[in-house]
Structures are given as structure tokens and as C-alpha cells.
Design a protein around this motif. Sequence first.
Motif, PDB file in Angstrom:
ATOM      1  N   UNK A  86       0.685  -1.141   0.326  1.00 13.52           N
ATOM      2  CA  UNK A  86      -0.206  -0.002  -0.019  1.00 13.52           C
ATOM      3  C   UNK A  86       0.625   0.833  -0.116  1.00 13.52           C
ATOM      4  N   UNK A  87       1.853   1.073   0.680  1.00 20.75           N
ATOM      5  CA  UNK A  87       2.972   2.419   0.941  1.00 20.75           C
ATOM      6  C   UNK A  87       3.327   2.432  -0.490  1.00 20.75           C
ATOM      7  N   UNK A  88       4.074   1.706  -1.415  1.00 24.64           N
ATOM      8  CA  UNK A  88       4.456   1.406  -1.879  1.00 24.64           C
ATOM      9  C   UNK A  88       3.789   2.388  -3.176  1.00 24.64           C
ATOM     10  N   UNK A  89       3.344   1.758  -3.416  1.00 27.92           N
ATOM     11  CA  UNK A  89       2.280   2.042  -4.925  1.00 27.92           C
ATOM     12  C   UNK A  89       0.984   3.041  -4.318  1.00 27.92           C
ATOM     13  N   UNK A  90       1.228   3.484  -3.128  1.00 30.36           N
ATOM     14  CA  UNK A  90       0.449   4.929  -3.210  1.00 30.36           C
ATOM     15  C   UNK A  90       0.843   5.632  -3.183  1.00 30.36           C
ATOM     16  N   UNK A  91       2.166   5.884  -3.333  1.00 30.09           N
ATOM     17  CA  UNK A  91       3.412   6.862  -3.474  1.00 30.09           C
ATOM     18  C   UNK A  91       3.119   7.052  -4.875  1.00 30.09           C
ATOM     19  N   UNK A  92       3.210   5.946  -6.208  1.00 25.76           N
ATOM     20  CA  UNK A  92       3.047   6.027  -7.394  1.00 25.76           C
ATOM     21  C   UNK A  92       1.549   6.473  -7.771  1.00 25.76           C
ATOM     22  N   UNK A  93       0.513   6.127  -7.009  1.00 23.63           N
ATOM     23  CA  UNK A  93      -0.805   6.774  -7.154  1.00 23.63           C
ATOM     24  C   UNK A  93      -1.301   8.049  -7.357  1.00 23.63           C
ATOM     25  N   UNK A  94      -0.683   8.770  -6.020  1.00 26.03           N
ATOM     26  CA  UNK A  94      -0.689  10.170  -5.648  1.00 26.03           C
ATOM     27  C   UNK A  94       0.390  10.774  -6.200  1.00 26.03           C
ATOM     28  N   UNK A  95       0.937  10.498  -6.786  1.00 29.68           N
ATOM     29  CA  UNK A  95       2.208  11.635  -7.469  1.00 29.68           C
ATOM     30  C   UNK A  95       1.139  11.336  -8.466  1.00 29.68           C
ATOM     31  N   UNK A  96       1.332  10.202  -9.702  1.00 25.53           N
ATOM     32  CA  UNK A  96       0.839  10.153 -11.069  1.00 25.53           C
ATOM     33  C   UNK A  96      -0.528  10.962 -11.523  1.00 25.53           C
ATOM     34  N   UNK A  97      -1.249  10.490 -10.190  1.00 26.83           N
ATOM     35  CA  UNK A  97      -2.549  11.211 -10.527  1.00 26.83           C
ATOM     36  C   UNK A  97      -2.409  12.640 -10.253  1.00 26.83           C
ATOM     37  N   UNK A  98      -2.006  13.080  -8.569  1.00 22.58           N
ATOM     38  CA  UNK A  98      -1.729  14.639  -8.547  1.00 22.58           C
ATOM     39  C   UNK A  98      -1.170  15.150 -10.074  1.00 22.58           C
ATOM     40  N   UNK A 116       6.466   9.682 -10.656  1.00 19.17           N
ATOM     41  CA  UNK A 116       5.887   8.023 -10.120  1.00 19.17           C
ATOM     42  C   UNK A 116       7.525   7.364  -9.498  1.00 19.17           C
ATOM     43  N   UNK A 117       7.655   7.047 -10.898  1.00 20.27           N
ATOM     44  CA  UNK A 117       8.564   6.413  -9.913  1.00 20.27           C
ATOM     45  C   UNK A 117       9.935   6.814  -9.385  1.00 20.27           C
ATOM     46  N   UNK A 122      12.375   6.052  -3.980  1.00 20.43           N
ATOM     47  CA  UNK A 122      12.783   7.532  -2.736  1.00 20.43           C
ATOM     48  C   UNK A 122      11.494   6.314  -1.574  1.00 20.43           C
ATOM     49  N   UNK A 123      10.593   6.150  -1.309  1.00 20.24           N
ATOM     50  CA  UNK A 123       9.319   5.842  -0.380  1.00 20.24           C
ATOM     51  C   UNK A 123      10.435   4.463   0.272  1.00 20.24           C
ATOM     52  N   UNK A 124      10.160   3.737  -1.043  1.00 18.61           N
ATOM     53  CA  UNK A 124      10.509   1.984  -0.098  1.00 18.61           C
ATOM     54  C   UNK A 124      12.415   2.572   0.481  1.00 18.61           C
ATOM     55  N   UNK A 148      22.830  -1.925  -4.681  1.00 18.39           N
ATOM     56  CA  UNK A 148      22.651  -3.380  -5.646  1.00 18.39           C
ATOM     57  C   UNK A 148      21.619  -4.014  -5.978  1.00 18.39           C
ATOM     58  N   UNK A 149      20.209  -3.676  -4.832  1.00 16.45           N
ATOM     59  CA  UNK A 149      19.239  -4.272  -5.061  1.00 16.45           C
ATOM     60  C   UNK A 149      17.896  -3.374  -5.081  1.00 16.45           C
ATOM     61  N   UNK A 150      18.120  -3.273  -3.734  1.00 18.15           N
ATOM     62  CA  UNK A 150      16.574  -3.177  -3.736  1.00 18.15           C
ATOM     63  C   UNK A 150      16.129  -2.167  -4.259  1.00 18.15           C
ATOM     64  N   UNK A 151      17.020  -0.656  -4.522  1.00 15.14           N
ATOM     65  CA  UNK A 151      16.891   0.610  -5.506  1.00 15.14           C
ATOM     66  C   UNK A 151      16.481   0.151  -7.098  1.00 15.14           C
ATOM     67  N   UNK A 152      17.437  -0.585  -7.379  1.00 14.31           N
ATOM     68  CA  UNK A 152      17.281  -0.369  -8.728  1.00 14.31           C
ATOM     69  C   UNK A 152      16.235  -1.505  -8.670  1.00 14.31           C
ATOM     70  N   UNK A 153      15.660  -2.453  -8.262  1.00 14.92           N
ATOM     71  CA  UNK A 153      14.003  -3.376  -7.976  1.00 14.92           C
ATOM     72  C   UNK A 153      13.190  -2.592  -7.987  1.00 14.92           C
ATOM     73  N   UNK A 154      12.998  -1.530  -7.092  1.00 14.48           N
ATOM     74  CA  UNK A 154      11.864  -0.705  -7.121  1.00 14.48           C
ATOM     75  C   UNK A 154      12.062   0.223  -8.450  1.00 14.48           C
TER      76      UNK A 154
END
Length: 182
Positions: A86-98, A116-117, A122-124, A148-154
Motif C-alpha cells: 500500500x505504501x509503495x503503490x500509494x506513492x505512485x498513485x498519488x504522484x501520478x494521479x495528482x 511516480x517512478x 524513494x519511499x521504499x 545493488x538490489x532494493x533501489x534497482x528493483x523499485x
Amino acid sequence: MNLKNPILKVSVSGVLAALSLVAIFFIRIPIFPAAPFLVYDMADIPILLGTLLLGPLAGEAILLVVCLIQAFFLGGDGIIGFCMHFIASSAMVLVMGLINKYKPSFLSLCISAAAAILAMTVVMIPVSYIFYPLYNIPVQAVSDMLWPIIIPFNLIKSGANSILSVIIYLAVKPVANRILTN
């Protein structure tokens, strides 16, 4: 998009939530073997499509339904999985939507997708430090995986989902405008 029929808005939201759940169930791709718990799925595409078609509040509502069903009925790691998704996708939804809601144009659509990307990525970072230790992953291991993993994955996950959402939105927008505003 200004919908005249609230029943149609709820119906479209329900269909998009169902498509998102189908994507979660059938499309799961591990990207980094060193972190098999990070799995790419396309669940955010219908959610972002709903955000672009119906607005950020509708996108958040679709996301909430999808996160609840995934976390508690499809083996999505319970409350921790719910919170992270919810937190990860909310960041995308709110930024892209607004961004797209107040300045709808092709340029703002591209800017909103890029923003949104970055927002999800950044939120993650802090979210990873908060929630991964709850899965018994030491904080030092989170730090070691960050660049090496978390930021590239997101970046990969949010990038693919945002770009595909924009492409699909541009394809369905003319038809959706006719159907949803009548």
C-alpha cells in the motif's frame, strides 16, 4: 475525467481491481536471485490505469481493495505485506494521479510517470528499513542490499508498471472518454 454515473465508476474500479488481482496471481517474476522476496508483478498497472481514468481517490480505493485481498486472501504476507504494497503503490498513485489531474496533457502524463517512478523508489528506502527487519532481515543486510538490489528493483518495477500504464492509458483513453462520460 468527469463521470456522470457513479455506478459506472464503481463498476470500472471493480473490474480494474479484479485485473490487478489476476496480475498478482499469475505474473510473478523474481528479478534478483540474491533477494527472492522481491518479485515483480504487474498489479499496479490496472491501479494506475484507474488513477489516470478516474482520478487519484479512485486509484487509492482500487489499491486499498487489491492490497487487502492480496495480503489476507492470496498469501501476500499479511499486515506487513499489506503495508509495504500500500505504501509503495500509494506513492505512485498519488504522484501520478495528482500531477495528471490538475494539468492533463501528454507532457504532464510523462512527467507524472517519471515522478511516480522516483516517488516509489524513494519511499521504499525508509520502508525497507522499517519492514524488512520484521521478516528477520537484519538492518545491515538491508543496508548492504540497498544500492545493488532494493533501489534497482523499485526502479525496474515502478518504471515498467508506470510506462505500461501510460501506454495502455493512451490506447484506451479515446474509447474510455466516450464510454465513461456518457
